[in-house]
Write a protein that holds these residues in place. Sequence first.
Motif, PDB file in Angstrom:
ATOM      1  N   LEU A  50      -2.997   3.208  -4.058  1.00 51.21           N
ATOM      2  CA  LEU A  50      -3.090   4.120  -5.197  1.00 51.21           C
ATOM      3  C   LEU A  50      -4.137   5.200  -4.944  1.00 51.21           C
ATOM      4  O   LEU A  50      -3.897   6.388  -5.189  1.00 51.21           O
ATOM      5  N   ALA A  51      -5.307   4.789  -4.443  1.00 52.49           N
ATOM      6  CA  ALA A  51      -6.373   5.757  -4.199  1.00 52.49           C
ATOM      7  C   ALA A  51      -5.942   6.798  -3.175  1.00 52.49           C
ATOM      8  O   ALA A  51      -6.175   8.004  -3.347  1.00 52.49           O
ATOM      9  N   ALA A  52      -5.294   6.350  -2.091  1.00 45.64           N
ATOM     10  CA  ALA A  52      -4.861   7.287  -1.050  1.00 45.64           C
ATOM     11  C   ALA A  52      -3.781   8.218  -1.572  1.00 45.64           C
ATOM     12  O   ALA A  52      -3.765   9.414  -1.251  1.00 45.64           O
ATOM     13  N   GLY A  53      -2.859   7.699  -2.376  1.00 49.23           N
ATOM     14  CA  GLY A  53      -1.793   8.530  -2.925  1.00 49.23           C
ATOM     15  C   GLY A  53      -2.320   9.618  -3.842  1.00 49.23           C
ATOM     16  O   GLY A  53      -1.917  10.783  -3.762  1.00 49.23           O
ATOM     17  N   TYR A  54      -3.240   9.258  -4.732  1.00 52.41           N
ATOM     18  CA  TYR A  54      -3.817  10.252  -5.634  1.00 52.41           C
ATOM     19  C   TYR A  54      -4.639  11.284  -4.860  1.00 52.41           C
ATOM     20  O   TYR A  54      -4.576  12.483  -5.147  1.00 52.41           O
TER      21      TYR A  54
ATOM     22  N   GLN B 256       5.834  16.861  -4.037  1.00 48.72           N
ATOM     23  CA  GLN B 256       7.022  16.433  -3.299  1.00 48.72           C
ATOM     24  C   GLN B 256       6.629  15.336  -2.299  1.00 48.72           C
ATOM     25  O   GLN B 256       5.732  15.536  -1.487  1.00 48.72           O
ATOM     26  N   VAL B 257       7.324  14.211  -2.362  1.00 48.80           N
ATOM     27  CA  VAL B 257       6.956  13.033  -1.578  1.00 48.80           C
ATOM     28  C   VAL B 257       8.140  12.593  -0.726  1.00 48.80           C
ATOM     29  O   VAL B 257       9.280  12.552  -1.196  1.00 48.80           O
ATOM     30  N   ILE B 258       7.846  12.246   0.521  1.00 47.62           N
ATOM     31  CA  ILE B 258       8.818  11.560   1.379  1.00 47.62           C
ATOM     32  C   ILE B 258       8.205  10.214   1.753  1.00 47.62           C
ATOM     33  O   ILE B 258       7.075  10.151   2.232  1.00 47.62           O
ATOM     34  N   LEU B 259       8.955   9.141   1.506  1.00 52.03           N
ATOM     35  CA  LEU B 259       8.532   7.785   1.855  1.00 52.03           C
ATOM     36  C   LEU B 259       9.399   7.291   2.994  1.00 52.03           C
ATOM     37  O   LEU B 259      10.615   7.170   2.858  1.00 52.03           O
ATOM     38  N   CYS B 260       8.787   7.006   4.139  1.00 56.05           N
ATOM     39  CA  CYS B 260       9.520   6.534   5.307  1.00 56.05           C
ATOM     40  C   CYS B 260       9.215   5.061   5.554  1.00 56.05           C
ATOM     41  O   CYS B 260       8.042   4.666   5.602  1.00 56.05           O
TER      42      CYS B 260
ATOM     43  N   ASN C  42      11.381  14.274  -7.328  1.00 54.54           N
ATOM     44  CA  ASN C  42      10.469  14.811  -6.313  1.00 54.54           C
ATOM     45  C   ASN C  42      10.191  13.827  -5.192  1.00 54.54           C
ATOM     46  O   ASN C  42       9.245  14.007  -4.416  1.00 54.54           O
ATOM     47  N   VAL C  43      11.030  12.773  -5.076  1.00 53.39           N
ATOM     48  CA  VAL C  43      10.813  11.748  -4.067  1.00 53.39           C
ATOM     49  C   VAL C  43      12.065  11.570  -3.223  1.00 53.39           C
ATOM     50  O   VAL C  43      13.185  11.506  -3.750  1.00 53.39           O
ATOM     51  N   ARG C  44      11.886  11.511  -1.917  1.00 48.81           N
ATOM     52  CA  ARG C  44      12.961  11.131  -0.993  1.00 48.81           C
ATOM     53  C   ARG C  44      12.537   9.847  -0.286  1.00 48.81           C
ATOM     54  O   ARG C  44      11.470   9.788   0.310  1.00 48.81           O
ATOM     55  N   ILE C  45      13.397   8.829  -0.379  1.00 48.84           N
ATOM     56  CA  ILE C  45      13.131   7.566   0.304  1.00 48.84           C
ATOM     57  C   ILE C  45      14.005   7.507   1.550  1.00 48.84           C
ATOM     58  O   ILE C  45      15.223   7.658   1.482  1.00 48.84           O
ATOM     59  N   MET C  46      13.372   7.275   2.684  1.00 51.52           N
ATOM     60  CA  MET C  46      14.087   7.204   3.951  1.00 51.52           C
ATOM     61  C   MET C  46      13.835   5.828   4.572  1.00 51.52           C
ATOM     62  O   MET C  46      12.787   5.593   5.163  1.00 51.52           O
ATOM     63  N   THR C  47      14.790   4.917   4.395  1.00 55.32           N
ATOM     64  CA  THR C  47      14.697   3.624   5.062  1.00 55.32           C
ATOM     65  C   THR C  47      15.339   3.735   6.449  1.00 55.32           C
ATOM     66  O   THR C  47      15.995   4.715   6.775  1.00 55.32           O
ATOM     67  N   ARG C  48      15.131   2.694   7.240  1.00 57.12           N
ATOM     68  CA  ARG C  48      15.574   2.704   8.650  1.00 57.12           C
ATOM     69  C   ARG C  48      15.039   3.939   9.372  1.00 57.12           C
ATOM     70  O   ARG C  48      15.680   4.487  10.262  1.00 57.12           O
ATOM     71  N   SER C  49      13.863   4.389   8.970  1.00 56.76           N
ATOM     72  CA  SER C  49      13.289   5.633   9.510  1.00 56.76           C
ATOM     73  C   SER C  49      11.882   5.364  10.004  1.00 56.76           C
ATOM     74  O   SER C  49      10.970   5.117   9.208  1.00 56.76           O
TER      75      SER C  49
ATOM     76  N   ALA D 226       0.826  -1.209   0.000  1.00 58.65           N
ATOM     77  CA  ALA D 226       0.000   0.000   0.000  1.00 58.65           C
ATOM     78  C   ALA D 226       0.857   1.253   0.000  1.00 58.65           C
ATOM     79  O   ALA D 226       0.578   2.212  -0.730  1.00 58.65           O
ATOM     80  N   GLY D 227       1.923   1.265   0.812  1.00 57.02           N
ATOM     81  CA  GLY D 227       2.769   2.453   0.883  1.00 57.02           C
ATOM     82  C   GLY D 227       3.508   2.733  -0.411  1.00 57.02           C
ATOM     83  O   GLY D 227       3.586   3.886  -0.854  1.00 57.02           O
ATOM     84  N   LEU D 228       4.053   1.708  -1.024  1.00 60.31           N
ATOM     85  CA  LEU D 228       4.747   1.910  -2.297  1.00 60.31           C
ATOM     86  C   LEU D 228       3.778   2.394  -3.367  1.00 60.31           C
ATOM     87  O   LEU D 228       4.108   3.285  -4.167  1.00 60.31           O
ATOM     88  N   SER D 229       2.569   1.830  -3.381  1.00 60.45           N
ATOM     89  CA  SER D 229       1.571   2.270  -4.360  1.00 60.45           C
ATOM     90  C   SER D 229       1.185   3.723  -4.125  1.00 60.45           C
ATOM     91  O   SER D 229       1.060   4.512  -5.074  1.00 60.45           O
ATOM     92  N   ALA D 230       1.003   4.099  -2.863  1.00 63.31           N
ATOM     93  CA  ALA D 230       0.646   5.483  -2.552  1.00 63.31           C
ATOM     94  C   ALA D 230       1.762   6.437  -2.960  1.00 63.31           C
ATOM     95  O   ALA D 230       1.500   7.522  -3.499  1.00 63.31           O
ATOM     96  N   ALA D 231       3.001   6.065  -2.689  1.00 60.39           N
ATOM     97  CA  ALA D 231       4.128   6.925  -3.056  1.00 60.39           C
ATOM     98  C   ALA D 231       4.233   7.078  -4.565  1.00 60.39           C
ATOM     99  O   ALA D 231       4.486   8.182  -5.077  1.00 60.39           O
ATOM    100  N   LEU D 232       4.032   5.989  -5.302  1.00 59.98           N
ATOM    101  CA  LEU D 232       4.077   6.063  -6.770  1.00 59.98           C
ATOM    102  C   LEU D 232       2.979   6.972  -7.304  1.00 59.98           C
ATOM    103  O   LEU D 232       3.218   7.793  -8.209  1.00 59.98           O
ATOM    104  N   ALA D 233       1.776   6.846  -6.748  1.00 58.10           N
ATOM    105  CA  ALA D 233       0.663   7.667  -7.219  1.00 58.10           C
ATOM    106  C   ALA D 233       0.903   9.141  -6.915  1.00 58.10           C
ATOM    107  O   ALA D 233       0.696  10.008  -7.779  1.00 58.10           O
ATOM    108  N   ALA D 234       1.320   9.442  -5.703  1.00 55.52           N
ATOM    109  CA  ALA D 234       1.564  10.845  -5.339  1.00 55.52           C
ATOM    110  C   ALA D 234       2.714  11.426  -6.144  1.00 55.52           C
ATOM    111  O   ALA D 234       2.643  12.566  -6.616  1.00 55.52           O
ATOM    112  N   ALA D 235       3.775  10.637  -6.316  1.00 52.79           N
ATOM    113  CA  ALA D 235       4.934  11.129  -7.070  1.00 52.79           C
ATOM    114  C   ALA D 235       4.577  11.366  -8.521  1.00 52.79           C
ATOM    115  O   ALA D 235       5.034  12.334  -9.136  1.00 52.79           O
ATOM    116  N   GLN D 236       3.758  10.491  -9.098  1.00 50.92           N
ATOM    117  CA  GLN D 236       3.356  10.675 -10.492  1.00 50.92           C
ATOM    118  C   GLN D 236       2.567  11.965 -10.680  1.00 50.92           C
ATOM    119  O   GLN D 236       2.593  12.580 -11.736  1.00 50.92           O
TER     120      GLN D 236
END
Length: 1014
Positions: free
Chosen positions: A481-485, A206-210, A248-255, A192-202
């Motif tokens: 996807l729905a939440a990201g858009y 500006q997106v931050i994925l934690c 427009n995307v920052r990925i923050m793992t271990r966060s 769900a998170g990856l799908s939301a990040a892809l939708a928002a980024a598309q």
Amino acid sequence: MSGSMFRGLAQAGGRAFRHGGGNGVDTDRHIRFTFDGTSYVGHPGDTLASALLANGVLLVGRSFKYHRPRGLLSAGPEEPNALVELRQGPWREPNTRATVAELFDGLVASSQNCWPSLAVDALGVNGLFSPIFTAGFYYKTFMWPASFWEKVYEPIIRRAAGLGRAAEEADPDRYEKSNAFCDVLVVGAGPAGLSAALAAAQSGVQVILCEQDALAGGRLRCDATLIDGRPGWMWAQDAERRLSEMPNVRIMTRSCVFARYDGGTYGVLERVSDHLATPQDGQPRQRLWRVVAKQCVVATGGIERPIIFPNNDRPGIMLAASVRTYINRFGVVPGRRVIVYTNNSDGLRTVADLQRAGARIVAIVEAGAHPSKTAQDLASRSGAKLFANATIANTFGRLGVTAAIIRDNYGKEHRLRCDLIAVSGGWSPDIALTTHHGTRPVYRDDIAAFVPAPNATDQDLHVAGVAAGVMTDRDAFESGLAAGYLAAGNTGGGDGREQTLTSPSVLDETYDITPVWHGLDAENMRRAGKAFVDFQNDVTAKDVRLAAQEGFQSVEHLKRYTTLGMAADQGKTANVNALALLAGITGQTIPQTGTTLIRPPVQPVALGALAGAHRGKHFKPHRLPPTHRWAEEQGAVFTDHGMWRRAQWYPRAGETHWLETVNREVQTVRNGVGFCDVTTLGKIDLQGPDVRTFLDRLYVNAWQKLPVGRARYGLMLREDGFVFDDGTTARLSENHYVMTTTTVKAAGVMQHVEFCHQCLWPELDVQFISVTEEWAQIAVAGPKSRDVIRQIVDPEFDLSNEAFGYMAAAEVTVCGGVNARLFRLSFSGELAYEIAVPARYGDALARQLMHVGAPYGIAPYGTEALGVMRIEKGHPAGPELNGQTTAHDLGMGRMLSTKKDFIGRRMAQREALTDPARATLVGLQPLLPDAPLVSGAHLLPKGAEATAASDQGWIASSAWSPTVGSWIGLGFLQNGPARLGEVMSVHNPLAGTVTEARVVSPVFVDPEGTHLHG
């Protein structure tokens, strides 16, 4: 199972657990680590938990209260059992969850809460006393005899309390703080998170994925799910790569996003180098982020629950999805002979994964009344016995599970050998972030879990995936996807691109659950023993039942009475089971029973991370006045005044005691001339046509008639009528004023002034700013001070007493054209001036004063001499302005204007605050001049018994006065002004001394004030 399916030999019993490479480990490389002094081998990508399992180590800890043997329950941050100490010396870190501690070469880990060893723990005897250690035993025991509490009970309890050992030295690691801003924050990098990040980024925002894990993918890395015909973890890997290529995307793992605050603000803890043996140069160990987002998508997944049954805490009893995680991600099979116990369809996935990894499925225990078609098929393919509508009635094994008793639908018991029991009691959406604003979740019967309330997902918060109660992968992708858009659209940004993303292809799946929470009845509870609800705090089903019987039926009361959910894991695997158990006991539904709220942080956060760089001197840095370097050259001894580092005295050669130095400095000022840096006094520059009105309301005395070129003393009160601060304010021109405050209250007064203008009187045309550090200010005092000042101030300015008298103020130039301000003020009681120059000239001014003042015998003096002289003159300062005194107490009652209103006026008129019998300011002088008066000593009538009832006052400030030739003090005495001449007993109970002192006027030197006007 063929031996070729496993690689590596186990360390316990010759068992082998590594079955091949998982999708998250690199088995071609090896890492050495130690646990409890024994060396083991793991691989990059392993956690400490997976590496221990791969080496056959099942016993990893002891429980908190009963010291029962404990093994791994889970594979994630919800782990309640495997709390270990990492590293050594000052780096030692207790209570680290082995399931999230990434393995690195040379890692040293050890068990905790055991003695003398993990396998043989002497405090395991606590289990024999379990009838005593029940719910609320703290309130029921240690009551008699009362004398034992302090000497016996409390020391024993304190030694037994707590888990792990904190390092005994300062933490040598660095921590940082940082800020980030984005349009959309996505929490969690599962499907769900990856799908939301892809939708928002598309959408172009500006997106931050934690993601709190080191790898993106969430459950896709844990299950053998096929996405678009490929393993799910590959889809996650590709999605992460696509996101990383977007600018427009920052990925923050271990966060870990651990808190949700007001205004779209989120707390994020980034583990920068926890996975390294030592941080790289300049690299912090952890970084605390303050992320401000316009929109947030919470895709934090879910937490699997266990099922409550007797002795369900033995090593080798694990959550079913965690078993799949160790198999698929880490390539580790936690056991060879397995019983799968589940009340839901997701738990059955574990059967197929275990079978593919080569384990033998001994039995499948389904809690539902009828065996599901899936369970029947799995049992047929694996050769496992299938028990429907059955429970596990007991388990056996000292340091690991060796057998279980299954009670079937007919009540018949079957004892089966096993070394692993995989349990699934269903999934609880991880909704912590959605409750941080006080919104309680709601219960859904179809998934037997709490989900965010509809009003929790307001205009800036959206929930997707399992966190929203969406339990299948297909639906998780679509909800993401729905939440990201939606989130991107709500930001009002983006570039208007068409929403073209679609969810990937996933095999049909369903999630079915029979809400069976436990398999307990009165008989097996009596026979089998403890059935644990909260593993970390050793709370059992019996404790919950007892709490309900004793009236603690509110969920909040249950939590506190039993300590359920109050450990470091916040009851992540326990809370819902406990609520269901309580509901059953009280005859209510789970929604009627209710639930507690989850407070931040959702995961443990190190205090070092919260402090960041603010430690040691960085926590309380020294502020240095402009003359500090010059004072160092003079050999000054320094002291702290608030955050300022000030010269306390200036010793000279041959002076053997600080008092000798201070006496010389006082006498120099009284008889000649000296100077002192007073830059640290707060300075506020005020400008505007309404400044006089503003001052009238801040101070108790009048300001409307203050002429240009004059200064005035002012007293501020708090709203409750007590004195807040004092100082002077000078009028430099028609609409330009400079206010001074005490050093310690400078910031507080500035805040007070800001509040008054912004909230109380915003209509006043006043502008102000703190200029404390913009101006260096030096007091020049003594009978010869005018002679010295004339050498500094440019000759066109008349400094005669007639032209520049006491309390005069003017803007002047000094030393050939340097802009300066000159004030005729005195804290010493002598003829004195305060000269202010831009801070960059402060050092030069001190040097010039020493040069031009040399013919007059000038000398610097420090804060100690300044204090002596202000006591000699009866000037109140910090010890007298302690927040408990009024203007009347200080002898300043007549300053309170009756012709205007000011802050604190009405409260200051309360009868109790104007009572003449109140302790008021007086001077005190011992009958024997050499008898010390000590600040804090109590004033009692002469000959009175030394009791609190006889106490009539105290000494606030004291000093040896070289001018008077005696110890003197300022104090507060009941009905003080009427008692001048009376002899009091001064009691110092700390030193055990009693001194007799006479009550005198607080002004010891020059009471007529002739020196000021000289």
